[in-house]
Design a protein around this motif. Structure first.
Motif, PDB file in Angstrom:
ATOM      1  N   LEU A 242       0.959  -1.093   0.060  1.00 57.04           N
ATOM      2  CA  LEU A 242       0.073  -0.087   0.159  1.00 57.04           C
ATOM      3  C   LEU A 242       0.756   1.168  -0.088  1.00 57.04           C
ATOM      4  O   LEU A 242       1.619   1.500   0.910  1.00 57.04           O
ATOM      5  CB  LEU A 242      -0.940   0.056   1.201  1.00 57.04           C
ATOM      6  N   LEU A 243       0.846   2.167  -0.967  1.00 58.10           N
ATOM      7  CA  LEU A 243       1.492   3.192  -1.072  1.00 58.10           C
ATOM      8  C   LEU A 243       0.830   4.582  -0.873  1.00 58.10           C
ATOM      9  O   LEU A 243      -0.328   4.983  -1.588  1.00 58.10           O
ATOM     10  CB  LEU A 243       2.210   3.396  -2.547  1.00 58.10           C
ATOM     11  N   HIS A 244       1.046   5.233  -0.204  1.00 58.04           N
ATOM     12  CA  HIS A 244       0.196   6.463   0.350  1.00 58.04           C
ATOM     13  C   HIS A 244       0.757   7.627  -0.335  1.00 58.04           C
ATOM     14  O   HIS A 244       1.447   7.540  -1.242  1.00 58.04           O
ATOM     15  CB  HIS A 244       0.422   6.837   1.911  1.00 58.04           C
ATOM     16  N   GLY A 245      -0.143   8.724  -0.451  1.00 51.75           N
ATOM     17  CA  GLY A 245       0.091  10.131  -1.177  1.00 51.75           C
ATOM     18  C   GLY A 245       0.424  11.167  -0.267  1.00 51.75           C
ATOM     19  O   GLY A 245       0.669  11.006   0.792  1.00 51.75           O
ATOM     20  N   PHE A 246       0.097  12.516  -0.861  1.00 52.63           N
ATOM     21  CA  PHE A 246       0.518  13.725  -0.122  1.00 52.63           C
ATOM     22  C   PHE A 246      -0.913  14.164   0.497  1.00 52.63           C
ATOM     23  O   PHE A 246      -1.912  13.959  -0.114  1.00 52.63           O
ATOM     24  CB  PHE A 246       0.961  14.658  -1.414  1.00 52.63           C
ATOM     25  N   PRO A 247      -0.820  14.708   1.852  1.00 52.75           N
ATOM     26  CA  PRO A 247       0.388  14.716   2.725  1.00 52.75           C
ATOM     27  C   PRO A 247       0.311  13.619   3.810  1.00 52.75           C
ATOM     28  O   PRO A 247       0.474  13.972   4.949  1.00 52.75           O
ATOM     29  CB  PRO A 247       0.253  16.211   3.194  1.00 52.75           C
ATOM     30  N   ASP A 248       0.095  12.338   3.272  1.00 59.42           N
ATOM     31  CA  ASP A 248      -0.267  11.373   4.286  1.00 59.42           C
ATOM     32  C   ASP A 248       1.027  10.649   4.664  1.00 59.42           C
ATOM     33  O   ASP A 248       2.391  10.901   4.180  1.00 59.42           O
ATOM     34  CB  ASP A 248      -1.254  10.577   3.810  1.00 59.42           C
ATOM     35  N   THR A 249       0.579   9.433   5.428  1.00 61.15           N
ATOM     36  CA  THR A 249       1.544   8.449   5.719  1.00 61.15           C
ATOM     37  C   THR A 249       1.047   7.234   5.424  1.00 61.15           C
ATOM     38  O   THR A 249      -0.178   6.953   5.200  1.00 61.15           O
ATOM     39  CB  THR A 249       1.747   8.738   7.491  1.00 61.15           C
ATOM     40  N   HIS A 250       1.325   5.975   6.012  1.00 59.51           N
ATOM     41  CA  HIS A 250       0.866   4.794   5.943  1.00 59.51           C
ATOM     42  C   HIS A 250      -0.575   4.851   6.660  1.00 59.51           C
ATOM     43  O   HIS A 250      -1.419   3.953   6.455  1.00 59.51           O
ATOM     44  CB  HIS A 250       1.721   3.669   6.657  1.00 59.51           C
ATOM     45  N   GLU A 251      -0.893   5.648   7.801  1.00 54.35           N
ATOM     46  CA  GLU A 251      -1.955   5.630   8.522  1.00 54.35           C
ATOM     47  C   GLU A 251      -3.166   5.888   7.567  1.00 54.35           C
ATOM     48  O   GLU A 251      -4.323   5.736   8.112  1.00 54.35           O
ATOM     49  CB  GLU A 251      -1.812   6.728   9.505  1.00 54.35           C
ATOM     50  N   VAL A 252      -3.015   6.528   6.408  1.00 55.27           N
ATOM     51  CA  VAL A 252      -4.330   6.652   5.682  1.00 55.27           C
ATOM     52  C   VAL A 252      -4.996   5.381   5.106  1.00 55.27           C
ATOM     53  O   VAL A 252      -5.937   5.750   4.646  1.00 55.27           O
ATOM     54  CB  VAL A 252      -3.820   7.461   4.196  1.00 55.27           C
ATOM     55  N   TRP A 253      -4.152   4.124   5.321  1.00 49.69           N
ATOM     56  CA  TRP A 253      -4.823   2.784   4.912  1.00 49.69           C
ATOM     57  C   TRP A 253      -5.224   2.141   6.123  1.00 49.69           C
ATOM     58  O   TRP A 253      -5.746   1.042   6.157  1.00 49.69           O
ATOM     59  CB  TRP A 253      -3.610   2.127   4.508  1.00 49.69           C
ATOM     60  N   CYS A 254      -5.859   3.021   7.093  1.00 53.39           N
ATOM     61  CA  CYS A 254      -5.946   2.178   8.394  1.00 53.39           C
ATOM     62  C   CYS A 254      -7.300   1.643   8.419  1.00 53.39           C
ATOM     63  O   CYS A 254      -7.781   0.742   9.105  1.00 53.39           O
ATOM     64  CB  CYS A 254      -6.336   3.387   9.658  1.00 53.39           C
ATOM     65  N   LYS A 255      -8.444   2.022   7.495  1.00 50.81           N
ATOM     66  CA  LYS A 255      -9.587   1.491   7.182  1.00 50.81           C
ATOM     67  C   LYS A 255      -9.641   0.242   6.176  1.00 50.81           C
ATOM     68  O   LYS A 255     -10.455  -0.477   5.995  1.00 50.81           O
ATOM     69  CB  LYS A 255     -10.580   2.460   6.928  1.00 50.81           C
ATOM     70  N   GLN A 256      -8.263   0.058   5.569  1.00 48.45           N
ATOM     71  CA  GLN A 256      -8.253  -1.102   4.508  1.00 48.45           C
ATOM     72  C   GLN A 256      -7.614  -2.085   5.100  1.00 48.45           C
ATOM     73  O   GLN A 256      -7.810  -3.348   4.987  1.00 48.45           O
ATOM     74  CB  GLN A 256      -7.473  -0.611   3.400  1.00 48.45           C
ATOM     75  N   VAL A 257      -6.457  -1.971   6.077  1.00 47.25           N
ATOM     76  CA  VAL A 257      -5.866  -2.908   6.825  1.00 47.25           C
ATOM     77  C   VAL A 257      -6.556  -4.009   7.343  1.00 47.25           C
ATOM     78  O   VAL A 257      -6.413  -5.162   7.037  1.00 47.25           O
ATOM     79  CB  VAL A 257      -4.735  -2.359   7.679  1.00 47.25           C
ATOM     80  N   PRO A 258      -7.500  -3.760   8.211  1.00 48.69           N
ATOM     81  CA  PRO A 258      -8.057  -4.786   8.954  1.00 48.69           C
ATOM     82  C   PRO A 258      -8.976  -5.650   7.998  1.00 48.69           C
ATOM     83  O   PRO A 258      -9.065  -6.970   8.067  1.00 48.69           O
ATOM     84  CB  PRO A 258      -9.378  -4.192   9.821  1.00 48.69           C
ATOM     85  N   THR A 259      -9.485  -5.103   7.058  1.00 49.51           N
ATOM     86  CA  THR A 259     -10.259  -5.879   5.749  1.00 49.51           C
ATOM     87  C   THR A 259      -9.241  -6.773   4.990  1.00 49.51           C
ATOM     88  O   THR A 259      -9.702  -8.004   4.677  1.00 49.51           O
ATOM     89  CB  THR A 259     -11.141  -4.774   4.898  1.00 49.51           C
ATOM     90  N   LEU A 260      -8.187  -6.138   4.678  1.00 54.62           N
ATOM     91  CA  LEU A 260      -7.303  -7.266   3.723  1.00 54.62           C
ATOM     92  C   LEU A 260      -6.666  -8.198   4.568  1.00 54.62           C
ATOM     93  O   LEU A 260      -6.569  -9.316   4.304  1.00 54.62           O
ATOM     94  CB  LEU A 260      -6.106  -6.178   3.247  1.00 54.62           C
ATOM     95  N   LEU A 261      -6.399  -8.181   6.028  1.00 58.20           N
ATOM     96  CA  LEU A 261      -5.799  -9.131   6.973  1.00 58.20           C
ATOM     97  C   LEU A 261      -6.896 -10.136   7.122  1.00 58.20           C
ATOM     98  O   LEU A 261      -6.839 -11.261   7.159  1.00 58.20           O
ATOM     99  CB  LEU A 261      -5.541  -8.411   8.136  1.00 58.20           C
ATOM    100  N   ALA A 262      -8.233  -9.626   7.208  1.00 56.42           N
ATOM    101  CA  ALA A 262      -9.280 -10.576   7.732  1.00 56.42           C
ATOM    102  C   ALA A 262      -9.558 -11.433   6.118  1.00 56.42           C
ATOM    103  O   ALA A 262     -10.066 -12.596   6.327  1.00 56.42           O
ATOM    104  CB  ALA A 262     -10.633  -9.657   7.815  1.00 56.42           C
ATOM    105  N   ALA A 263      -9.095 -10.768   4.970  1.00 61.21           N
ATOM    106  CA  ALA A 263      -9.349 -11.619   3.815  1.00 61.21           C
ATOM    107  C   ALA A 263      -8.003 -12.654   3.677  1.00 61.21           C
ATOM    108  O   ALA A 263      -8.127 -13.217   2.438  1.00 61.21           O
ATOM    109  CB  ALA A 263      -9.537 -10.701   2.329  1.00 61.21           C
TER     110      ALA A 263
END
Length: 299
Positions: free
Chosen positions: A42-63
């Motif tokens: 997962l590659l984030h953009g401006f002006p974010d960090t990896h935390e922008v994916w906080c709502k995708q991570v649990p879904t991807l792990l569960a899958a």
């Protein structure tokens, strides 16, 4: 070179991820990793960090996926390299991704990018198709399609030129404790997070250097084709990008292009509309792992 430094506590939504600092392409890169399945980068953009994916991570792990979410160079907990804008040229950003995969001993990855992460993702897939199984581009289309997005796209991208004015851009974006950044992005709910990361010495300039080092991206050069399947997702309330620059990406995707539009959603779709975005990502990524499994079964 700047040290990684102490950072605030992680959001509980990403607490399943384990943080590591890796030596990547000459810098110390912070990356969070969890899961044991097919790897998703997962590659984030401006002006974010990896935390922008906080709502995708649990879904991807569960899958059943293995999730890899780095802070890109100069962002979050990752080192800010010396050298000014030259350290953020696209070729270097592509090399960062390749070196990260090498450091993790990953031969082929499912790739997802948003905003600047999407620009890097497109460019990485063009240059390194053997390392990418599938690519999901969020908000930003193929670099050539973006550059040829028309007058409206040029007008919506006014900030790219404004960011070239050193000092002035930093002053404007940080005004009123970064409140102006919230107004310009029309996403003020992220200002507290941006304030924490961008308020550290040199971090706002590092983020803006992505634009300063790569101004040529606005020029309509041919930048190559993508030879892996691509999912392009655009949102109707995007403040910076027209739909055309995403839909026209199809002509540069030689292994297939699937387009999805999120109506009533702004630029920060990973945070604004995970209930719409996540099912699209899961379906697209699962098709990649299914095809890989069938290929391996026949070998």
């Amino acid at each position: 070179m700047a040290s990684v430094g102490a950072m605030p506590e992680r959001d509980s939504a990403t607490s399943a991820l384990a943080g590591r600092v890796l030596k990547v392409n000459g810098i110390e890169m912070y990356v969070e990793i969890a899961g044991d399945g097919p790897p998703v980068l997962l590659l984030h953009g401006f002006p974010d960090t990896h935390e922008v994916w906080c709502k995708q991570v649990p879904t991807l792990l569960a899958a059943g996926f293995r999730v890899i979410a780095p802070d890109l160079r100069g962002c979050g907990r990752t080192e800010t390299p010396a050298g000014g804008p030259a350290s953020y040229r696209l070729a270097t950003l592509i090399a960062d991704v390749r070196a990260l995969l090498d450091a993790l001993d990953i031969e082929k990855v499912l790739l997802v990018g948003h905003d600047w992460g999407a620009v890097i993702g497109w460019s990485f897939a063009i240059a390194n198709p053997e390392r990418v199984l599938r690519y999901a581009a969020l908000s930003v289309g193929h670099p050539t399609a973006y550059a040829r997005g028309g007058l409206r796209q040029k007008l919506m991208g006014w900030y790219v030129l404004a960011f070239q004015i050193r000092g002035l851009a930093e002053w404007l974006l940080s005004r009123d404790d970064f409140a102006l950044l919230g107004r310009l992005t029309r996403f003020p709910q992220q200002v507290p997070n941006w304030r924490v990361h961008l308020g550290r010495p040199g971090r706002l300039t590092a983020a803006i250097n992505y634009y300063r080092a790569n101004l040529s991206l606005v020029l309509p050069f041919e930048r190559g084709d993508v030879t892996v399947p691509v999912l392009g997702v655009w949102s109707s309330r995007d403040i910076a990008l027209v739909e055309r620059q995403m839909t026209n990406s199809a002509r540069f995707c030689k292994a297939g292009f699937r387009y999805e539009r999120l109506d009533g959603v702004g630029h920060w779709m990973p945070l604004e509309a995970p209930e719409k975005l996540n099912p699209l990502l899961l379906d697209f990524l699962r098709r990649g792992t299914d095809s890989l499994s069938r290929k391996q079964a026949h070998e």
